[in-house]
Write a protein that holds these residues in place. Structure first.
Motif, PDB file in Angstrom:
ATOM      1  N   TYR A 168       0.847  -1.188   0.000  1.00 23.88           N
ATOM      2  CA  TYR A 168       0.000   0.000   0.000  1.00 23.88           C
ATOM      3  C   TYR A 168       0.887   1.243   0.000  1.00 23.88           C
ATOM      4  N   ASP A 200      -7.193   5.227   5.236  1.00 21.73           N
ATOM      5  CA  ASP A 200      -6.654   6.038   4.141  1.00 21.73           C
ATOM      6  C   ASP A 200      -6.186   7.402   4.659  1.00 21.73           C
ATOM      7  N   TYR A 210      -4.243  11.036  -2.369  1.00 24.81           N
ATOM      8  CA  TYR A 210      -5.191   9.937  -2.629  1.00 24.81           C
ATOM      9  C   TYR A 210      -6.529  10.483  -3.116  1.00 24.81           C
TER      10      TYR A 210
END
Length: 210
Positions: A168, A200, A210
């Protein structure tokens, strides 16, 4: 949050030696074992044994270990992230860190690392969690393994992928400090969308990422 801990035990033989892999191990049982003298990557063996006992006593803490007789020859730890690290900033009850994995030198060719990891995820015990691990090259035994930093990274990725952990992205400064460092994550089937979104936000402090 309820932390389900189902104790699993497996035994196998390698080169005429019987190895037992078990866990999560309760602190009372863990106290009856002792550490192999080569398990000193993070602390002195006796100090690391004390740390394992403390982790196993935590509500969320899990110790999966490999042993020969009463001697611990390998282990993996699971616990909430350290409150001093960014991964604790979301105050997430379903975010668990795979904190350390270590196998004594003479047993490293036995496939123990894979057995430790796979045992931890048996019987859907981890499906309610986001499990993450931070891989830093300065923690790797490059000298003892004889591997290059990139080969060691590949080895660790391959190990973590056996339980479906994936790479990730993150803007965490320590991970970004070297291209071999990485964040690997497994999101359990029962983790709600709200936790995924919160994770996140923890991964990226800069929203444009993101």
């Amino acid at each position: 949050m309820e932390h389900i801990k189902q104790h699993n035990v497996h035994s196998f033989q390698r080169n005429g030696r019987e190895i037992v892999v078990e866990g999560p191990v309760p602190s009372s049982l863990l106290q009856s074992y002792h550490m192999h003298p080569d398990l000193d990557a993070f602390r002195r063996p006796n100090e690391q044994h004390e740390a394992l006992v403390e982790i196993s006593a935590l509500a969320e803490g899990r110790i999966i270990l490999a042993r020969e007789g009463q001697t611990i020859i390998g282990y993996v730890t699971f616990h909430y992230p350290d409150e001093m690290e960014r991964w604790s900033e979301g105050n997430m009850k379903d975010l668990i860190e795979l904190g350390a994995i270590e196998v004594a030198d003479e047993f490293r060719s036995y496939g123990i690392g894979k057995m430790l990891i796979s045992t931890a995820f048996e019987h859907e015990q981890m499906e309610n969690y986001i499990v993450f691990t931070t891989e830093y090259y300065w923690h790797w035994d490059l000298k003892g393994s004889g591997l290059s930093v990139w080969d060691y990274r590949k080895m660790m990725e391959k190990l973590m992928k056996t339980v479906d952990m994936e790479w990730y992205a993150t803007d965490d400064p320590e991970i970004c400090a070297h291209p071999a460092n990485c964040l690997m994550v497994r999101i359990g089937r029962n983790v709600p969308l709200s936790s995924k979104e919160q994770f996140d936000k923890v991964r990226f402090r800069h929203r444009y990422m993101y």
